[in-house]
Design an enzyme around this catalytic site. Structure first.
Site, PDB file in Angstrom:
ATOM      1  N   LYS A  16      -2.716   0.968  -0.038  1.00  0.00           N
ATOM      2  CA  LYS A  16      -2.907   0.863   1.243  1.00  0.00           C
ATOM      3  C   LYS A  16      -3.682   1.886   1.958  1.00  0.00           C
ATOM      4  O   LYS A  16      -4.433   1.968   3.104  1.00  0.00           O
ATOM      5  CB  LYS A  16      -1.435   0.341   1.876  1.00  0.00           C
ATOM      6  CG  LYS A  16      -1.320  -0.034   3.175  1.00  0.00           C
ATOM      7  CD  LYS A  16       0.051  -0.641   3.308  1.00  0.00           C
ATOM      8  CE  LYS A  16       0.948   0.757   3.011  1.00  0.00           C
ATOM      9  NZ  LYS A  16       2.315   0.357   3.784  1.00  0.00           N
ATOM     10  N   ARG A  91       9.020  -2.758  11.013  1.00  0.00           N
ATOM     11  CA  ARG A  91       9.747  -3.149   9.740  1.00  0.00           C
ATOM     12  C   ARG A  91      10.885  -3.793  10.242  1.00  0.00           C
ATOM     13  O   ARG A  91      11.552  -4.308   9.156  1.00  0.00           O
ATOM     14  CB  ARG A  91      10.520  -1.497   9.298  1.00  0.00           C
ATOM     15  CG  ARG A  91       9.409  -1.114   8.423  1.00  0.00           C
ATOM     16  CD  ARG A  91      10.285   0.314   7.929  1.00  0.00           C
ATOM     17  NE  ARG A  91      10.062   0.767   6.599  1.00  0.00           N
ATOM     18  CZ  ARG A  91       8.915   1.523   6.480  1.00  0.00           C
ATOM     19  NH1 ARG A  91       8.008   1.928   7.288  1.00  0.00           N
ATOM     20  NH2 ARG A  91       8.504   2.201   5.202  1.00  0.00           N
ATOM     21  N   ARG A 128       0.884   8.035 -12.771  1.00  0.00           N
ATOM     22  CA  ARG A 128       0.698   9.169 -12.219  1.00  0.00           C
ATOM     23  C   ARG A 128       1.739  10.291 -12.616  1.00  0.00           C
ATOM     24  O   ARG A 128       1.664  11.447 -12.314  1.00  0.00           O
ATOM     25  CB  ARG A 128       1.028   9.128 -10.568  1.00  0.00           C
ATOM     26  CG  ARG A 128      -0.111   8.351  -9.926  1.00  0.00           C
ATOM     27  CD  ARG A 128       0.479   8.052  -8.416  1.00  0.00           C
ATOM     28  NE  ARG A 128      -0.254   7.033  -8.065  1.00  0.00           N
ATOM     29  CZ  ARG A 128       0.036   6.394  -6.846  1.00  0.00           C
ATOM     30  NH1 ARG A 128       1.092   6.931  -5.934  1.00  0.00           N
ATOM     31  NH2 ARG A 128      -0.793   5.334  -6.300  1.00  0.00           N
ATOM     32  N   ARG A 130       5.062  11.496 -11.944  1.00  0.00           N
ATOM     33  CA  ARG A 130       5.890  12.311 -11.316  1.00  0.00           C
ATOM     34  C   ARG A 130       7.223  12.330 -12.064  1.00  0.00           C
ATOM     35  O   ARG A 130       7.765  11.177 -12.332  1.00  0.00           O
ATOM     36  CB  ARG A 130       5.985  11.852  -9.835  1.00  0.00           C
ATOM     37  CG  ARG A 130       5.337  12.909  -8.880  1.00  0.00           C
ATOM     38  CD  ARG A 130       5.290  12.359  -7.553  1.00  0.00           C
ATOM     39  NE  ARG A 130       6.745  11.983  -7.182  1.00  0.00           N
ATOM     40  CZ  ARG A 130       6.835  11.374  -5.939  1.00  0.00           C
ATOM     41  NH1 ARG A 130       6.123  10.746  -5.304  1.00  0.00           N
ATOM     42  NH2 ARG A 130       8.104  10.949  -5.763  1.00  0.00           N
ATOM     43  N   ARG A 141      13.151   1.141  -5.252  1.00  0.00           N
ATOM     44  CA  ARG A 141      12.165   1.376  -3.989  1.00  0.00           C
ATOM     45  C   ARG A 141      11.314   0.313  -3.854  1.00  0.00           C
ATOM     46  O   ARG A 141      11.279  -0.268  -2.597  1.00  0.00           O
ATOM     47  CB  ARG A 141      11.249   2.441  -4.087  1.00  0.00           C
ATOM     48  CG  ARG A 141      11.823   3.958  -4.073  1.00  0.00           C
ATOM     49  CD  ARG A 141      10.983   4.923  -3.714  1.00  0.00           C
ATOM     50  NE  ARG A 141       9.880   5.049  -4.352  1.00  0.00           N
ATOM     51  CZ  ARG A 141       9.561   5.797  -5.396  1.00  0.00           C
ATOM     52  NH1 ARG A 141      10.812   6.745  -5.899  1.00  0.00           N
ATOM     53  NH2 ARG A 141       8.500   6.083  -6.232  1.00  0.00           N
TER      54      ARG A 141
HETATM   55  P1  AMP Z   1       6.660   4.947   4.825  1.00  0.00           P
HETATM   56  O1  AMP Z   1       6.027   6.034   4.696  1.00  0.00           O
HETATM   57  O2  AMP Z   1       6.321   3.953   5.784  1.00  0.00           O
HETATM   58  O3  AMP Z   1       7.432   4.313   3.643  1.00  0.00           O
HETATM   59  O4  AMP Z   1       8.115   5.725   5.728  1.00  0.00           O
HETATM   60  C1  AMP Z   1       8.925   6.792   5.080  1.00  0.00           C
HETATM   61  C2  AMP Z   1      10.186   6.669   5.964  1.00  0.00           C
HETATM   62  O5  AMP Z   1      10.087   6.775   7.359  1.00  0.00           O
HETATM   63  C3  AMP Z   1      10.951   5.287   5.829  1.00  0.00           C
HETATM   64  O6  AMP Z   1      11.805   5.420   4.650  1.00  0.00           O
HETATM   65  C4  AMP Z   1      11.759   5.429   7.156  1.00  0.00           C
HETATM   66  O7  AMP Z   1      12.869   6.266   6.918  1.00  0.00           O
HETATM   67  C5  AMP Z   1      10.998   6.114   8.039  1.00  0.00           C
HETATM   68  N1  AMP Z   1      10.158   5.139   8.834  1.00  0.00           N
HETATM   69  C6  AMP Z   1       8.794   4.708   8.779  1.00  0.00           C
HETATM   70  N2  AMP Z   1       8.494   3.971   9.741  1.00  0.00           N
HETATM   71  C7  AMP Z   1       9.622   3.490  10.182  1.00  0.00           C
HETATM   72  C8  AMP Z   1       9.970   2.201  10.997  1.00  0.00           C
HETATM   73  N3  AMP Z   1       9.051   1.378  11.949  1.00  0.00           N
HETATM   74  N4  AMP Z   1      11.194   2.020  11.324  1.00  0.00           N
HETATM   75  C9  AMP Z   1      12.103   2.820  10.859  1.00  0.00           C
HETATM   76  N5  AMP Z   1      12.038   3.903  10.022  1.00  0.00           N
HETATM   77  C10 AMP Z   1      10.589   4.142   9.639  1.00  0.00           C
END
Ligand code: AMP
Length: 187
Positions: A16, A91, A128, A130, A141
């Site tokens: 993405k 989300r 990768r 890690r 996840r």
């Molecule tokens: P991501 O990189 O999109 O997986 O986001 C990493 C972390 O940021 C998530 O696991 C959440 O803790 C927080 N986060 C990102 N976007 C949101 C959202 N729209 N609502 C709530 N938490 C978010």
């Protein structure tokens, strides 16, 4: 012609980030990743960022009211006037409703789901290599992602906005499919 306003969904490892960078350049609209914004705040060490880091490290979602402020402010920036590629937001159904309100007269053109089967992203992530990326941790996840995202995909599907794009192939192939999907929505 209307601006390109998209939400993009895709599992971790689906490519993405790479594809959003390409779309962002092609259409001249910013790639707004709420995860990146929160990580940048965490790195900057502001009180807000440190609180956000705690929440992210615990694997929880940052509270809606905080997210709404963050996204509304970002979308009010001049570079987002022509459109946006939103990644990581919404989300929840509540976030999806608030997004519609924020976008107002310039609604979403589509919600794209960049689909790469779970087994393939697991292979990519294991390759990768890690240390903390055990297959079990990766699967956990991915399960969480699916549980969070499935209702949103349904939400956008029921509104006729969901577009499934096959994310398996070379970077170039996938980029072409994405552009075709966007163009089909623009015309
Ligand atoms: P991501 O990189 O999109 O997986 O986001 C990493 C972390 O940021 C998530 O696991 C959440 O803790 C927080 N986060 C990102 N976007 C949101 C959202 N729209 N609502 C709530 N938490 C978010």
């Amino acid at each position: 012609m209307s601006g390109v306003r998209l939400v993009i969904f895709g599992r971790q490892g689906a490519g993405k980030g790479t594809q959003c960078a390409r779309l962002s350049e092609r259409y001249g609209v910013p790639h707004v990743s709420t995860g990146d914004m929160l990580r940048a705040a965490a790195e900057a060490g502001t009180p807000f960022g440190l609180k956000a880091k705690e929440i992210m490290d615990a694997g929880d979602l940052v509270p809606d009211d905080v997210m709404f402020g963050l996204v509304e402010e970002r979308l009010a920036q001049p570079d987002a006037a022509a459109g946006v590629l939103l990644d990581g937001f919404p989300r929840t159904d509540e976030q999806a409703s608030v997004l519609d309100r924020i976008l107002g007269e310039h609604p979403l053109m589509a919600a794209i789901n960049l689909e790469v089967p779970e087994d393939i992203v697991i292979e990519r992530m294991l390759a990768r290599g890690r240390e903390d990326d055990t297959e079990e941790a990766i699967r956990r996840r991915l399960d969480l992602y699916l549980a969070q995202t499935a209702p949103l995909l349904e939400h956008y599907d029921s509104r006729g906005l969901l577009v499934e794009v096959d994310g398996v192939g070379t970077e170039e192939e996938v980029a072409q499919r994405l552009v075709a999907a966007v163009e089909a929505r623009r015309s």
